[in-house]
Design a protein around this motif. Structure first.
Motif, PDB file in Angstrom:
ATOM      1  N   ASP A   1       6.599   5.608   3.735  1.00 49.33           N
ATOM      2  CA  ASP A   1       6.188   6.864   3.112  1.00 49.33           C
ATOM      3  C   ASP A   1       6.044   7.932   4.193  1.00 49.33           C
TER       4      ASP A   1
ATOM      5  N   ARG B   1       8.563  14.713  -3.972  1.00 47.89           N
ATOM      6  CA  ARG B   1       7.171  14.281  -3.827  1.00 47.89           C
ATOM      7  C   ARG B   1       6.431  14.376  -5.165  1.00 47.89           C
TER       8      ARG B   1
ATOM      9  N   GLU C   1       7.176  11.381  -7.242  1.00 51.57           N
ATOM     10  CA  GLU C   1       6.433  10.205  -6.794  1.00 51.57           C
ATOM     11  C   GLU C   1       4.993  10.223  -7.299  1.00 51.57           C
TER      12      GLU C   1
END
Length: 431
Positions: A222, A41, A44
């Motif tokens: 997502d 995460r 990202e």
């Protein structure tokens, strides 16, 4: 051992950064999944992660290196906070976000804002949400070894269990899914996405849950949006929630043009059998209530399953809602079927639904069209003969053929429509 030898520096680590570093520590295997999820995460969101490991050669340390995180062994003479400040400043990070527990779900936006507004170089992370024990995640998968690991790790941050149905994959999907902590059910051979979803629904019916969320395993969706899609179910406002890529204009612009056109056609065709207008009928990102799980007894094995779910929901008077989601297509390696073939498969299934649910529309409408054609050519042939005395056998043959076909179509439509209505009333009376 010196501090320099204790550090494992990432070869891609630069000397200046625009975003803060994220510090996370792990001491037990129980936190491994949380560490990997945080790294994925953070990547990202444009952050680099420093992972403090008790054993630099442990499995979690090796996985962290593969994910381009920097593995650090704690200096006995320093605290994690002291060592992190020094390490982050050395590499030019503007600040540090410290995540105390790898099982917590870090809120990156809120943490960045907090860091910008703070005079401190290092701040404790803000947590977005905790795991919901009553939320289950289902992932149908076929040859998804590239993206399914990150999907599972992210999904586990908000759900009590992630269930993956592997539909006869020939790659390492099963091994990756198990390593990521999912419950894996295997099909011996590839049966189709619909068959995988059937297995998921059958499995979930044996669980206690409040919300069941379906999403694809290729990384297109997502997992951070799971709470958003599940919210109408949680609030009791809907039984089936579809994550739509087209409720948000900006999200639609990111969709390739050929996909957008194909989706629009399928949406319009789906409106026929289901009588329900949705903006993204083929989205695989969905949330279901316990009632929806019980009543959506899907039968198709292929990609028409999304359309069948909408049709069944409408027939069972389930409330359908949509929530805006984002989808990414670049770098996705999970498209297991040619888009044209995928679309044709869905079109054929929709036509089968129209045939079974609305036979008068399927047979009667073409029959009326043929009758109109037959009448046109027949009247034209008669008028030409009356005015000029010329006889056109071709027009008469076309008129006769079209009239016969049209009559058969209308007759079959009327009979099957009557039978369909009788069966529907019989089903209603048994409920």
């Amino acid at each position: 051992m010196t501090e320099a030898t204790n550090r494992e520096h990432d070869s891609s680590l630069q000397t200046a950064h625009d975003t803060a570093a994220v510090v996370v520590s792990t001491a037990e295997a129980d936190g491994d999944e949380g560490v990997l999820r945080t790294i994925l995460r953070a990547e990202e969101h444009g952050h680099h992660v420093f992972v403090y490991c008790v054993d630099r050669d442990s499995e979690i340390a090796q996985f962290a290196r593969r994910l381009d995180a920097t593995v650090v062994e704690l200096d006995p003479g320093l605290t994690i906070e002291e060592q992190s400040r020094s390490l982050a400043r050395e590499h030019g990070f503007p600040g540090v976000i410290h995540l105390e527990s790898p099982e917590q779900h870090l809120d990156f936006e809120s943490s960045r804002t907090k860091l910008r507004n703070s005079s401190e170089y290092m701040i404790p992370a803000r947590i977005e949400y905790e795991v919901e024990s009553n939320l289950l995640i289902g992932v149908p998968a076929y040859n998804e070894e590239v993206g399914i690991g990150s999907v599972i790790l992210s999904a586990k941050s908000v759900a009590s269990e992630v269930i993956v149905v592997d539909d006869g994959s020939s790659d390492d999907t099963v091994e990756v899914a198990k390593t990521a902590g999912a419950t894996v059910i295997e099909h011996e051979e590839n049966k189709g996405k619909g068959a995988a979803i059937q297995t998921l629904l059958e499995t979930v019916r044996e669980r206690e849950f409040d919300t069941f969320v379906l999403l694809d395993g290729d990384g297109q969706h997502d997992p951070d949006e799971i709470p958003l899609v599940a919210e109408p179910i949680h609030d009791g406002e809907a039984d089936l929630v579809i994550g739509s890529r087209y409720l948000d204009d900006s999200a639609e612009d990111e969709t390739p043009a050929y996909r957008r056109v194909g989706q629009r056609i399928l949406d319009l065709l789906t409106l026929g059998p289901s009588k329900t207008r949705v903006t993204d009928s083929q989205s695989g990102f969905r949330a279901l209530s316990p009632r929806a799980v019980d009543e959506l007894a899907v039968t198709t094995d292929n990609f028409g399953v999304e359309t069948e779910m909408i049709d069944l929901a409408a027939r069972n008077d389930l409330t359908i809602a949509e929530q805006p989601i984002e989808a990414r297509y670049e770098g996705i390696d999970g498209q297991t079927q040619n888009p044209l073939r995928h679309g044709l498969t869905v079109v054929v299934f929709i036509l089968q639904l129209v045939r079974d649910r609305h036979p008068m529309l399927f047979f009667g409408l073409p029959g009326l069209i043929f009758l109109a054609i037959g009448a046109y050519y027949g009247i034209d042939a008669v008028l030409v003969y009356q005015n000029s005395g010329l006889f056109y056998p071709a027009k008469v043959l076309v008129s006769g053929f079209a009239t016969v076909i049209g009559s058969i179509g209308v007759f079959v439509g009327l009979v099957l429509n009557r039978i369909s209505n009788m069966l529907q009333r019989l089903d209603d009376s048994t409920l």
